[in-house]
Design a protein around this motif. Structure first.
Motif, short mmCIF file in Angstrom:
data_model
loop_
_atom_site.label_atom_id
_atom_site.label_comp_id
_atom_site.label_asym_id
_atom_site.label_seq_id
_atom_site.Cartn_x
_atom_site.Cartn_y
_atom_site.Cartn_z
N GLN A 183 0.85 -1.18 0.00
CA GLN A 183 0.00 0.00 0.00
C GLN A 183 0.89 1.24 0.00
OE1 GLN A 183 -3.65 0.13 0.14
NE2 GLN A 183 -3.08 2.19 -0.53
N GLU A 184 0.94 1.94 -1.12
CA GLU A 184 1.75 3.15 -1.24
C GLU A 184 0.91 4.40 -1.47
OE1 GLU A 184 5.94 2.38 -3.02
OE2 GLU A 184 4.51 1.34 -4.31
N LEU A 185 -0.13 4.28 -2.29
CA LEU A 185 -1.05 5.40 -2.47
C LEU A 185 -1.83 5.59 -1.17
CD1 LEU A 185 -2.40 4.47 -6.02
CD2 LEU A 185 -0.54 6.04 -5.46
N HIS A 186 -2.12 6.80 -0.80
CA HIS A 186 -2.83 7.05 0.45
C HIS A 186 -4.31 6.70 0.31
CE1 HIS A 186 0.39 10.17 1.92
NE2 HIS A 186 0.87 8.95 1.73
N ARG A 187 -4.79 5.83 1.19
CA ARG A 187 -6.18 5.40 1.14
C ARG A 187 -7.03 6.39 1.94
NH1 ARG A 187 -8.11 0.65 -0.69
NH2 ARG A 187 -6.10 -0.43 -0.59
N SER A 188 -7.55 7.40 1.26
CA SER A 188 -8.24 8.48 1.96
C SER A 188 -9.58 8.86 1.33
CB SER A 188 -7.35 9.74 1.99
OG SER A 188 -7.05 10.16 0.67
N LEU A 189 -10.03 8.13 0.31
CA LEU A 189 -11.26 8.49 -0.39
C LEU A 189 -12.45 7.71 0.16
CD1 LEU A 189 -9.97 8.54 -4.08
CD2 LEU A 189 -9.84 10.33 -2.34
N GLY A 190 -13.52 8.43 0.44
CA GLY A 190 -14.76 7.81 0.88
C GLY A 190 -15.67 7.54 -0.31
N ARG A 191 -16.92 7.19 0.00
CA ARG A 191 -17.84 6.80 -1.06
C ARG A 191 -18.15 7.96 -2.01
NH1 ARG A 191 -23.47 3.32 -0.38
NH2 ARG A 191 -24.01 3.31 -2.61
N HIS A 234 7.21 5.47 -8.89
CA HIS A 234 7.61 6.05 -7.60
C HIS A 234 6.48 6.89 -7.02
CE1 HIS A 234 10.00 7.86 -4.45
NE2 HIS A 234 9.65 9.06 -4.89
N VAL A 235 6.13 6.62 -5.77
CA VAL A 235 5.10 7.37 -5.06
C VAL A 235 5.75 8.20 -3.96
CG1 VAL A 235 3.01 7.21 -3.64
CG2 VAL A 235 3.36 5.62 -5.54
N ASN A 236 5.47 9.48 -3.96
CA ASN A 236 5.98 10.34 -2.90
C ASN A 236 5.33 9.93 -1.59
OD1 ASN A 236 6.26 12.59 -1.04
ND2 ASN A 236 6.87 13.85 -2.79
N PRO A 237 6.08 9.48 -0.60
CA PRO A 237 5.47 8.99 0.64
C PRO A 237 4.73 10.09 1.42
CG PRO A 237 7.86 9.15 0.86
CD PRO A 237 7.55 9.34 -0.58
N ARG A 238 5.08 11.34 1.19
CA ARG A 238 4.41 12.44 1.89
C ARG A 238 3.07 12.78 1.26
NH1 ARG A 238 3.85 17.73 1.16
NH2 ARG A 238 5.25 17.71 -0.64
N THR A 239 3.04 12.85 -0.06
CA THR A 239 1.81 13.26 -0.75
C THR A 239 0.94 12.08 -1.16
OG1 THR A 239 2.85 13.21 -2.95
CG2 THR A 239 3.04 15.25 -1.68
N GLY A 240 1.54 10.89 -1.26
CA GLY A 240 0.78 9.74 -1.73
C GLY A 240 0.44 9.81 -3.20
#
Length: 534
Positions: free
Chosen positions: A29-37, A360-366
């Protein structure tokens, strides 16, 4: 001990899906999981973007189909709902970024899936360019000062086409920056924009219907149609609906950033398309009923912008057009985001040049920043075609639709084969323990209809009609642009795959086999181990 696999078929996870973890697919899991429905719904709805696409292609649909082109809308909606239902099943079982590539490769093999992903990402880049061009249909109508090049704002004129390219490049710079910042910023912009678009679309429908000048019976007429007969008018008029109702799979593209994706994505894929289809159909109908005239030529040139400003007055009309500008900006952002996730997903598997950088995923911004820059630059380069000829606008718009329809068929086709063979996984639960979305006994007929519809629509769109793609004559390459672009896309893709295969060191295990056997293949490739279960 490592063994090579007999084929490049990518198997299902070893354990039944349910926890939504990427580990079961061999990824971290690298992309930030922050999206709701709602954010997931917004991803699909903003790609479709009723106001962007209807305002962009209404004039074209009316010019060739006349009022009867309205009836192509429900036909396309039914066909796309069948495709969306198939995608909803797959989104529940494979909640991964790069949905079309991931689904197709797991249904028919990595090589086949690679071509599906390749066609899809090229199509998405073209859609980004086409969406950015839509500003030309709105901004000059709000204020003549937005016409930065020449004095004729019509998108089909040399001045209008060149100005569309300039405005489009400016918009692409902004969307590229947002796509490189933070996925939370992108999500907020997307949600606010979609909310504004839905409110604006409802207001437009209500105001147009309350300012009707004629009855709905006018939709059974072809007056003013340039198409050859009723069938020709409907076939060409269907371009508008076909262009509008694409991109609902974006909710699946954002699965790795969505909470409870197995439960959320299937629902938002269907609701995004359903809501857009309903609102878009009412906007088209309202425009036909409220237009000051159906025969003065304005409707086939200036489209809905003309209807709003002439029927509702400059004040209200321009206010609603400003909302359309917001919709266009958000649509361009959403489409670019979807293309970025496709590039990221393919690069993560080592399937593209410069994969390590693209994955490459920026760990700060996702956020994967490199894909955003690549998509923005390539889309801007396509806009330069508008400087060559106004006909490039239609060529770009139609080409992107055909590419997406073909990529969709490269999912629904293998999916139908798996159904007929009885090898499609139907069991499993979502993150809350509920049964995964499934078409059940309706799977085969719905899937077969979705595939047939998609192939016929792609053929209709790609057919090299001189009166559509080269009305002025003398530009044979625009008449055949879609066919030539598709051929070039496949040729370049095949060439890259061939060169890549021959460059594999002698004695090295082929990457497809490595991925099958579950061996880590390096930075940016798999990001972990793959299951070798069947």
């Amino acid at each position: 001990m490592t063994t090579t696999a007999p084929s490049d078929l990518r198997p299902d996870p070893a354990r039944p899906p349910g926890d939504g973890s990427l580990a079961e697919f061999g990824y971290r899991q690298e992309l930030h999981r922050s999206l709701g429905r709602y954010a997931s719904f917004a991803a699909g709805f903003s790609f479709i973007s009723v106001l962007t696409t209807v305002f962009q292609f209404f004039a074209f649909g009316y010019a060739f189909g006349g009022p009867v082109f309205f009836w192509t809308w429900p036909v396309v909606l039914v066909g796309q709902l069948a495709v969306a239902a198939c995608f909803a099943e797959l989104a529940a079982r494979y909640p991964l970024s790069g949905a079309i590539y991931q689904w197709s490769s797991r249904l028919a093999g990595l090589t086949f899936g690679w071509f599906a992903g390749w066609i899809m990402v090229i199509g998405q880049i073209v859609v980004v360019a086409a969406a950015a061009l839509a500003l030309q249909t709105v901004l000059p109508a709000i204020w003549p000062g937005f016409q930065l090049v020449g004095g004729d704002p019509a998108p089909t004129s040399p001045d209008g086409a060149a100005n569309a390219a300039v405005l489009g490049v400016i918009l692409l710079v902004l969307t590229t920056l947002v796509n490189m910042l933070d996925n939370r910023v992108m999500s907020v912009v997307n949600r606010v924009g979609v909310t504004a678009e839905i409110i604006g679309a409802i207001l437009i429908v209500v105001l147009l219907l309350t300012h009707s000048r004629r009855s709905p019976g006018i939709t059974f007429h072809t007056q003013g149609a340039a198409g050859p007969g009723l069938l020709g008018a409907l076939l060409v008029g269907s371009f508008t609906a076909a262009y509008v109702m694409i991109g609902f799979d974006s909710a699946g593209e954002m699965s790795e950033e969505t909470h409870h994706p197995r439960r959320t994505a299937p629902r938002t894929i269907l609701t995004a398309l359903g809501a857009a289809g309903l609102l878009g159909g009412l906007v088209v109908l309202g425009g036909l009923l409220a237009a000051p005239s159906l025969t003065d030529g304005h409707l086939g040139v200036d489209g809905l912008s003309y209807v709003l400003t002439s029927s509702l007055g400059d004040g209200v009309g321009k206010l609603l057009l400003a909302d359309v500008v917001v919709a266009i900006a958000v649509a361009t952002l959403a489409i670019q985001t979807a293309a970025c996730r496709m590039l990221f997903s393919m690069a993560r598997d080592g399937q593209l040049p410069f994969s390590a950088r693209l994955a490459h995923v920026n760990p700060r911004t996702g956020m994967p920043a490199a894909p955003a820059l690549v998509v923005g630059v390539l889309a801007a380069a396509l806009l330069l075609l508008d400087f060559a000829s106004p006909d490039a606008f239609l060529a770009i718009g139609t080409t992107c639709i055909v590419l997406l329809y073909l990529a969709y068929a490269m999912v629904t086709g293998p999916l139908l084969i798996r159904r007929l063979r009885g090898t499609l996984a139907v069991e499993g639960t979502d993150e809350r323990g509920g049964t995964l979305f499934s078409l059940g006994r309706w799977g085969v007929p719905v899937n077969a209809f979705a595939l047939l519809y998609g192939l016929l629509m792609a053929l209709d769109l790609a057919w090299p009609r001189a009166q559509v793609y080269d009305p002025a004559g003398g530009h044979w390459y625009f008449q055949w642009f879609t066919v030539l672009f598709l051929a070039a896309t496949l040729t370049i893709g095949a060439g890259y795959r061939t060169v890549r295969k021959h460059r594999t060191p002698r004695g090295a295990v082929p990457e497809e086999a490595v991925q099958e056997s579950g061996v880590r293949v390096g930075r940016g490739v798999g990001r972990g181990t793959r299951s070798n279960a069947v």
